[in-house]
Design a protein around this motif. Structure first.
Motif, PDB file in Angstrom:
ATOM      1  N   ALA A   5      -4.159  82.624 -72.386  1.00 36.01           N
ATOM      2  CA  ALA A   5      -3.459  81.836 -73.395  1.00 36.01           C
ATOM      3  C   ALA A   5      -4.157  80.497 -73.546  1.00 36.01           C
ATOM      4  O   ALA A   5      -4.756  79.989 -72.596  1.00 36.01           O
ATOM      5  N   SER A   6      -4.072  79.925 -74.729  1.00 32.56           N
ATOM      6  CA  SER A   6      -4.601  78.596 -74.984  1.00 32.56           C
ATOM      7  C   SER A   6      -3.436  77.627 -75.126  1.00 32.56           C
ATOM      8  O   SER A   6      -2.780  77.601 -76.183  1.00 32.56           O
ATOM      9  N   ARG A   8      -3.429  74.545 -75.695  1.00 27.83           N
ATOM     10  CA  ARG A   8      -3.658  73.640 -76.833  1.00 27.83           C
ATOM     11  C   ARG A   8      -3.270  74.312 -78.156  1.00 27.83           C
ATOM     12  O   ARG A   8      -2.614  73.704 -78.998  1.00 27.83           O
ATOM     13  N   GLN A   9      -3.677  75.573 -78.339  1.00 32.12           N
ATOM     14  CA  GLN A   9      -3.340  76.277 -79.581  1.00 32.12           C
ATOM     15  C   GLN A   9      -1.836  76.498 -79.701  1.00 32.12           C
ATOM     16  O   GLN A   9      -1.267  76.372 -80.790  1.00 32.12           O
ATOM     17  N   ILE A  10      -1.189  76.828 -78.587  1.00 35.25           N
ATOM     18  CA  ILE A  10       0.256  77.036 -78.626  1.00 35.25           C
ATOM     19  C   ILE A  10       0.959  75.730 -78.971  1.00 35.25           C
ATOM     20  O   ILE A  10       1.839  75.691 -79.831  1.00 35.25           O
ATOM     21  N   ALA A  12      -0.235  73.182 -80.586  1.00 33.36           N
ATOM     22  CA  ALA A  12      -0.546  72.826 -81.974  1.00 33.36           C
ATOM     23  C   ALA A  12       0.309  73.626 -82.958  1.00 33.36           C
ATOM     24  O   ALA A  12       0.614  73.148 -84.055  1.00 33.36           O
ATOM     25  N   SER A  13       0.720  74.831 -82.561  1.00 26.94           N
ATOM     26  CA  SER A  13       1.505  75.680 -83.461  1.00 26.94           C
ATOM     27  C   SER A  13       2.988  75.296 -83.517  1.00 26.94           C
ATOM     28  O   SER A  13       3.711  75.754 -84.394  1.00 26.94           O
ATOM     29  N   LYS A  35       4.480  69.289 -78.577  1.00 30.19           N
ATOM     30  CA  LYS A  35       3.867  68.418 -79.581  1.00 30.19           C
ATOM     31  C   LYS A  35       4.785  67.201 -79.658  1.00 30.19           C
ATOM     32  O   LYS A  35       6.011  67.355 -79.816  1.00 30.19           O
ATOM     33  N   LEU A  55      -3.615  67.523 -73.830  1.00 34.62           N
ATOM     34  CA  LEU A  55      -4.458  68.534 -74.461  1.00 34.62           C
ATOM     35  C   LEU A  55      -5.208  67.958 -75.659  1.00 34.62           C
ATOM     36  O   LEU A  55      -6.336  68.360 -75.946  1.00 34.62           O
ATOM     37  N   GLU A  72      -7.143  62.590 -73.955  1.00 31.71           N
ATOM     38  CA  GLU A  72      -7.425  64.013 -73.851  1.00 31.71           C
ATOM     39  C   GLU A  72      -8.135  64.345 -72.544  1.00 31.71           C
ATOM     40  O   GLU A  72      -9.086  63.674 -72.157  1.00 31.71           O
ATOM     41  N   LEU A  93      -0.664  66.415 -78.184  1.00 27.48           N
ATOM     42  CA  LEU A  93      -0.360  67.726 -77.611  1.00 27.48           C
ATOM     43  C   LEU A  93      -0.447  67.601 -76.104  1.00 27.48           C
ATOM     44  O   LEU A  93      -1.432  67.063 -75.587  1.00 27.48           O
TER      45      LEU A  93
END
Length: 123
Positions: A5-6, A8-10, A12-13, A35, A55, A72, A93
């Motif tokens: 899993a990422s 950062r991507q989660i 950001a979503s 977030k 993140l 970061e 994030l």
């Protein structure tokens, strides 16, 4: 079983600010992402430490005796019992690692406080 899993991507979503989501379990701890933007609330966790890992963006953690600025890739552990107030001047994030018993805003309840059930919702 392997599920990559990422965080950062989660994070950001996510569409809600200051609403952490549990993305993994590690022994007696949860790994959460969020977030954030603006101010959460002054609070403490009497019996649990809280790890913040940035993140993306910047986060300021205000404490009664000190302030920590994180960018970061940086992390900081707020020790149990220390009153703190996370602040993000711009969208940030973050990943949190907390014991499963940790309440979102500790000993304070505000309109931003999220229950464990809310934090366990699907992303």
């Amino acid at each position: 079983m392997s599920n990559a899993a990422s965080p950062r991507q989660i994070a950001a979503s996510l569409t809600e600010l200051w609403s952490p989501r549990v993305v993994a379990e590690l022994d007696d701890s949860y790994v959460k992402v969020a977030k954030v933007h603006g101010t959460l609330a002054w609070h403490s966790h009497d019996d649990e430490d809280e790890l913040f890992f940035i993140l993306a963006g910047r986060l300021r953690i205000e404490m009664e005796s000190d302030t920590v600025e994180l960018g970061e890739g940086e992390m900081f552990v707020v020790p149990k019992g220390v009153r703190h107030n996370p602040v993000a001047e711009q969208e940030c994030l973050l990943m949190l690692i907390e014991r499963k018993s940790t309440l979102h805003t500790g000993n304070v309840v505000t309109g931003k406080t999220r229950s464990l059930a809310e934090q366990l919702r699907e992303v």
